[in-house]
Design an enzyme around this catalytic site. Structure first.
Site, mmCIF file in Angstrom:
data_model
loop_
_atom_site.group_PDB
_atom_site.id
_atom_site.type_symbol
_atom_site.label_atom_id
_atom_site.label_comp_id
_atom_site.label_asym_id
_atom_site.label_seq_id
_atom_site.Cartn_x
_atom_site.Cartn_y
_atom_site.Cartn_z
ATOM 1 N N HIS A 137 0.835 -1.209 0.000
ATOM 2 C CA HIS A 137 0.000 0.000 0.000
ATOM 3 C C HIS A 137 0.866 1.253 0.000
ATOM 4 O O HIS A 137 0.567 2.233 -0.681
ATOM 5 C CB HIS A 137 -0.937 -0.016 1.221
ATOM 6 C CG HIS A 137 -2.000 -1.071 1.112
ATOM 7 N ND1 HIS A 137 -3.325 -0.784 0.943
ATOM 8 C CD2 HIS A 137 -1.908 -2.426 1.106
ATOM 9 C CE1 HIS A 137 -4.016 -1.907 0.843
ATOM 10 N NE2 HIS A 137 -3.171 -2.923 0.955
ATOM 11 N N ASP B 37 -5.944 5.799 1.660
ATOM 12 C CA ASP B 37 -5.997 4.386 1.297
ATOM 13 C C ASP B 37 -7.445 3.875 1.319
ATOM 14 O O ASP B 37 -8.254 4.303 2.150
ATOM 15 C CB ASP B 37 -5.154 3.571 2.281
ATOM 16 C CG ASP B 37 -4.939 2.152 1.811
ATOM 17 O OD1 ASP B 37 -4.015 1.935 1.010
ATOM 18 O OD2 ASP B 37 -5.709 1.249 2.217
HETATM 19 N N1 UPG Z 1 9.582 -5.571 -2.899
HETATM 20 C C1 UPG Z 1 10.919 -5.291 -3.037
HETATM 21 N N2 UPG Z 1 11.812 -6.139 -2.498
HETATM 22 C C2 UPG Z 1 11.460 -7.275 -1.833
HETATM 23 C C3 UPG Z 1 10.070 -7.569 -1.703
HETATM 24 C C4 UPG Z 1 9.168 -6.690 -2.256
HETATM 25 O O1 UPG Z 1 11.313 -4.271 -3.633
HETATM 26 O O2 UPG Z 1 12.343 -8.001 -1.369
HETATM 27 C C5 UPG Z 1 8.612 -4.586 -3.404
HETATM 28 C C6 UPG Z 1 8.052 -4.957 -4.759
HETATM 29 O O3 UPG Z 1 8.878 -4.459 -5.789
HETATM 30 C C7 UPG Z 1 6.682 -4.280 -4.715
HETATM 31 C C8 UPG Z 1 6.297 -4.327 -3.234
HETATM 32 O O4 UPG Z 1 7.498 -4.524 -2.518
HETATM 33 O O5 UPG Z 1 6.804 -2.938 -5.102
HETATM 34 C C9 UPG Z 1 5.378 -5.473 -2.907
HETATM 35 O O6 UPG Z 1 4.097 -5.194 -3.363
HETATM 36 P P1 UPG Z 1 3.166 -6.291 -4.084
HETATM 37 O O7 UPG Z 1 3.879 -6.929 -5.182
HETATM 38 O O8 UPG Z 1 1.892 -5.605 -4.438
HETATM 39 O O9 UPG Z 1 2.944 -7.398 -2.995
HETATM 40 P P2 UPG Z 1 2.489 -7.362 -1.436
HETATM 41 O O10 UPG Z 1 3.549 -6.835 -0.629
HETATM 42 O O11 UPG Z 1 2.029 -8.750 -1.144
HETATM 43 O O12 UPG Z 1 1.208 -6.373 -1.491
HETATM 44 C C10 UPG Z 1 -0.025 -6.312 -0.807
HETATM 45 C C11 UPG Z 1 -0.974 -7.497 -1.023
HETATM 46 C C12 UPG Z 1 -1.252 -7.663 -2.513
HETATM 47 C C13 UPG Z 1 -1.867 -6.376 -3.072
HETATM 48 C C14 UPG Z 1 -0.924 -5.212 -2.787
HETATM 49 C C15 UPG Z 1 -1.503 -3.887 -3.224
HETATM 50 O O13 UPG Z 1 -0.431 -8.676 -0.468
HETATM 51 O O14 UPG Z 1 -2.106 -8.766 -2.724
HETATM 52 O O15 UPG Z 1 -2.104 -6.473 -4.462
HETATM 53 O O16 UPG Z 1 -0.646 -5.147 -1.372
HETATM 54 O O17 UPG Z 1 -2.705 -3.620 -2.593
#
Ligand code: UPG
Length: 458
Positions: free
Chosen positions: A21, A118
């Site tokens: 988020h 949000d």
């Molecule tokens: N990321 C990194 N490095 C890591 C792990 C993650 O840069 O080692 C970043 C990734 O590039 C991204 C973010 O972290 O930008 C992760 O976001 P996302 O891919 O959307 O996954 P989640 O962290 O699981 O996000 C939550 C929910 C997902 C939803 C999202 C947006 O789990 O289901 O779509 O939020 O609402």
């Protein structure tokens, strides 16, 4: 409106818990600053994860012109929360602490043209913005398909036994793709949906990190008035690409990638908040080895980074770690996903289909093998498939329903990595993504439309 007129706009952003988020909020903030808006960031304290607090610090150092307003959360009475998920508890704590936001927002100077908050905060923030006459916008952090479902949810919930959500204007969403928690009554996630979904028409607008080339069907249905009557305009300002302030040191991984042939590496990561069971983690390791592909695999053992204690040998198993040597790189720390997906050696992405990961893969044209785990991720995986960005295996179910065997994982990885068709289609999505942010593209057009609207409302 010329860009310089945006100089007079003052916008506050209020994200909620979790990197999924926070990330698009800070990318939107960077975009607004780029267009000379005055931006105030409301930062919540404490954050659920360390990644969030580090991310906010890096952002504020990179953008000293952004004002920070600290928002301290009240402790949450856990027995009344109806969830144990730390990120859902973070949503709830923010909702229940919203009261002090009122004097805080009222004191900002110059007065706000808009508050962008949000989606999980709709019910607690709208009464405040209404009383203060501040225009209310949400930044929806998931797909436009998920936004359609969210807006339609109260209608779907009243026909709870339907085998699919038949949202006008959209390919039906099968019941099996609907977040399981929404099919069970009285839990925190479902209660937020129930309470907030009917209030979407009260918003002045919705900002979304998506673009026509990825989600034409849903964006047309939403803005064509088909999904639900009275929805506000949905401003598709995506793809919100990764910014310089997000860069973190991951030299070893990039160096390793530098030594691999073009398109030969499969990158495996399930986002910031998905911890796999140990059994499933080991099957993934076996699957990667069986795939015969080179791999860069990010392992997570706990939902919240602060709680990670054990090393790779314990989580993956020493023998399996030994077997991965020479075939791939296994890490258990925060990686710079943007840089990894950008690397010429990466030819595919095994992803849970968190929306930010989908957008980042689209931006770099990296084909996805979707393996949705929970929440919105199957609905996002449908977008991945419909757009041609990737494939997903429906029989793998939700997280922890089944342990998917390494043999099958390896086979599907080989299928994705070997598919010329997927590569071509993903390259097409990348082209659309670049077009959206290029001169005359939808991102700029929608952003200007948003600025016009903000300007008019005050
Ligand atoms: N990321 C990194 N490095 C890591 C792990 C993650 O840069 O080692 C970043 C990734 O590039 C991204 C973010 O972290 O930008 C992760 O976001 P996302 O891919 O959307 O996954 P989640 O962290 O699981 O996000 C939550 C929910 C997902 C939803 C999202 C947006 O789990 O289901 O779509 O939020 O609402």
């Amino acid at each position: 409106m010329s860009i310089s007129e945006a100089l007079h706009l003052h916008v506050a952003l209020l994200p909620s818990a979790g990197m999924g988020h926070l990330t698009p909020f800070l990318r939107l903030a960077a975009l607004l600053v780029h267009h000379h808006c005055r931006v105030t960031l409301v930062t919540t304290h404490p954050t659920v994860s360390l990644s969030e607090s580090h991310f906010v610090s890096r952002f504020l150092s990179a953008f000293p012109q952004v004002s920070e307003v600290q928002f301290h959360l009240l402790p949450l009475e856990l027995s009344s929360a109806k969830s144990t998920d730390p990120f859902f508890l973070g949503f709830e704590a923010t909702r229940r602490s919203a009261h002090p936001l009122s004097p805080l927002l009222a004191s900002l100077s110059p007065p706000l043209h808009a508050l962008v908050f949000d989606v999980t905060l709709i019910s607690s923030v709208i009464p405040i913005t209404e009383a203060l006459h501040i225009p209310s916008y949400i930044l929806f952090t998931s797909s436009a398909r998920m936004l359609s479902f969210f807006s339609y949810f109260h209608t779907f919930a009243s026909n709870a036994n339907d085998d699919s959500a038949k949202i006008p204007g959209l390919t039906p969403i099968p019941r099996s793709s609907i977040p399981p928690l929404l099919l069970i009554s009285d839990n925190l996630f479902a209660n937020i949906f129930k309470e907030d979904s009917p209030k979407v028409p009260k918003l002045n607008g919705v900002v979304i990190n998506s673009f026509e080339g990825l989600e034409a069907e849903s964006l047309e249905a939403l803005n064509g008035g088909k999904v639900v009557e009275g929805l506000p305009f949905v401003f598709a300002v995506g793809p919100l690409a990764a910014c310089e302030f997000e860069r973190v040191e991951c030299g070893d991984q990039l160096k390793w990638l530098d030594d691999q042939p073009n398109g030969s590496v499969v990158y495996v990561s399930f986002g910031s908040r998905t911890a796999m069971s140990r059994d499933q983690t080991r099957e993934i390791g076996n699957g990667l080895i069986k795939s015969g592909c080179r791999f860069l695999w990010v392992v997570k053992d706990k939902k919240v980074d602060k709680e990670e204690e054990e090393g790779l040998d314990e989580v993956v198993g020493r023998e399996l770690m030994e077997n991965t040597k020479g075939k791939g790189l296994v890490v258990k720390n925060w990686v710079d996903q943007g840089e990894i997906l950008r690397h010429r050696a990466v030819g595919g992405f095994v992803s849970h289909c968190g929306w930010n990961s989908v957008i980042e893969a689209a931006w770099h044209g990296v084909p996805i093998l979707g393996w949705p785990q929970h929440g919105d991720q199957k609905i996002n995986a449908e977008v991945v498939e419909m757009s041609g960005l990737g494939m997903w295996v429906r029989s793998w179910g939700w997280a922890e329903q089944v342990v998917v065997k390494g043999e099958e994982i390896g086979e599907r990885i080989r299928e994705m990595m070997g598919s010329e068709l997927l590569r071509r289609k993903a390259a097409g999505v990348k082209e659309e993504a670049r077009k959206a942010v290029g001169d005359g593209g939808s991102c700029g057009i929608n952003l200007m439309r948003l600025f016009e609207e903000w300007k008019m409302r005050n």
